[in-house]
Every structure is written in C-alpha cells, then in structure tokens.
Design a protein around this motif. Structure first.
Motif, short mmCIF file in Angstrom:
data_model
loop_
_atom_site.label_atom_id
_atom_site.label_comp_id
_atom_site.label_asym_id
_atom_site.label_seq_id
_atom_site.Cartn_x
_atom_site.Cartn_y
_atom_site.Cartn_z
N VAL A 15 16.66 10.54 0.58
CA VAL A 15 16.21 11.24 1.78
C VAL A 15 16.00 12.71 1.46
O VAL A 15 14.99 13.31 1.86
N SER A 16 16.95 13.30 0.73
CA SER A 16 16.81 14.72 0.35
C SER A 16 15.59 14.93 -0.53
O SER A 16 14.87 15.92 -0.37
N GLN A 17 15.34 14.01 -1.44
CA GLN A 17 14.17 14.12 -2.32
C GLN A 17 12.89 14.04 -1.50
O GLN A 17 11.94 14.79 -1.76
N ALA A 18 12.86 13.16 -0.51
CA ALA A 18 11.68 13.06 0.35
C ALA A 18 11.49 14.36 1.13
O ALA A 18 10.36 14.85 1.27
N LYS A 19 12.59 14.95 1.61
CA LYS A 19 12.50 16.22 2.32
C LYS A 19 12.01 17.32 1.40
O LYS A 19 11.20 18.16 1.80
#
Length: 191
Positions: free
Chosen positions: A79-83
């Motif tokens: 999720v952090s990588q997508a953000k």
C-alpha cells in the motif's frame, strides 16, 4: 596291478586347495557385498538425515512465509509503495505544471516597481488591475501630458511586451483640474 607309492596326501591337498579357493571367493564376495551394503546403508542414512533436516527447514520457512503478521507488513508495504508511486506521479505532474507556470506572465514586485518608477513627478495611481497578462493602469496627473509621458516611459523600459496608451479624461476635484490617463501594458511571456 602294482601299486607304487601312493601318496594320498597330494590328492587331499589338491582337493583342499580347490575347496579353499572356492571358499575364499565366497568370503571375498561376502565381504564385498557386506562393504557395499554398509556403504549404501550409511549413505542412505545420511540422505535420510539430510531430508529430515530439509523438511524441518521447509516447515520453518513456510511458518515464516505464512505468518499473518508478516503478511500484514507486506500488505502495508505494498500500500505504501502504491502511495509512493502515486505521489511520484503527482510530483511529476506538479513539476510539469511549475515548468509551464514559469512561462506564464505573472505580477511580482519587479513589475510593480517598473510601473511606479516610470511615473512622472506629481502623478499618482488611481487604479491598477491585472488580468493574467495585461496591466490596466489609471493614473492621475496634474497636467494633460503626464499620462502620455508615462506610456512612453513604460515602452522605453522594454519590460513589457507592448504598451498601449488609451488617452485621458479630465475631471475637476475641489476646484482643481486633474487628468486621468489610461494605459494598458502587456507582460512579456516567459519573463
């Protein structure tokens, strides 16, 4: 028939020799078979131990990989990588917008300083409007030539793309005639 020295010992020795050769072969084959069996058994036991050790390691690895806490961390990282990817795209768009804003004309202290420094003595600003590229300037002068001198001074400053003098009107305030001139100045694109 005449018997000459019968030596039974020689016959017995020959028979025994043949028997011992046969039994020696059997013992050699048995020893060889036993050696091969022991080597194969030892190798099989080592492979069994290695296999058991690998199965234990696989179980530990599977437990680690299937750990719910670890899976939750991986999901949080994804999720952090997508953000981060979204923020990088936004950053790229903002960089492009900033680059395009650099070429848009904009009002700043320098443009206001150029306007005020080119005003003739005794004149004052009545109004100043900016619509994104155009300055519409109205100034009050005690004489009729003040607005046109202002337009010529702005043009000579070469700060503006174009300066358009739109004339003046006169008005009487408290018994004093004053002249209100209107000048339109276009900012240069990219400056």
């Amino acid at each position: 028939m005449k018997k000459q020295n019968i030596n039974l010992m020689e016959g017995f020795s020959a028979i025994e020799k043949r028997r011992s050769q046969k039994s020696d072969r059997v013992i050699v084959f048995m020893a060889l078979f036993l050696s091969v069996f022991l080597i194969v058994g030892a190798f099989s036991f080592k492979l069994y131990l290695d296999n058991s050790n690998l199965k234990d390691k696989i179980k530990v690895t599977e437990a680690y990989v299937n750990d719910p806490i670890l899976k939750a961390r991986i999901a949080a990282i994804e999720v952090s990588q997508a953000k981060i990817n979204d923020l990088n795209q936004i950053d790229q768009i903002l960089d492009e917008l900033n680059a395009s804003f650099e070429v848009f004309p904009r009002i700043n202290t320098l443009s206001l300083r150029v306007i005020t420094s080119n005003m003739p003595t005794g004149t004052s600003l009545k109004s100043l409007a900016f619509d994104g590229q155009w300055f519409t300037i109205q100034l009050i002068s005690p004489n009729y030539s003040g607005p046109s001198q202002f337009a010529v001074s702005l043009r000579d400053s070469e700060f503006f793309e174009e300066v358009i003098y739109q004339g003046y009107t006169s008005e009487v305030v408290n018994g004093v005639t004053r002249y209100v001139g209107k000048v339109v100045a276009i900012l240069k694109v990219g400056d």
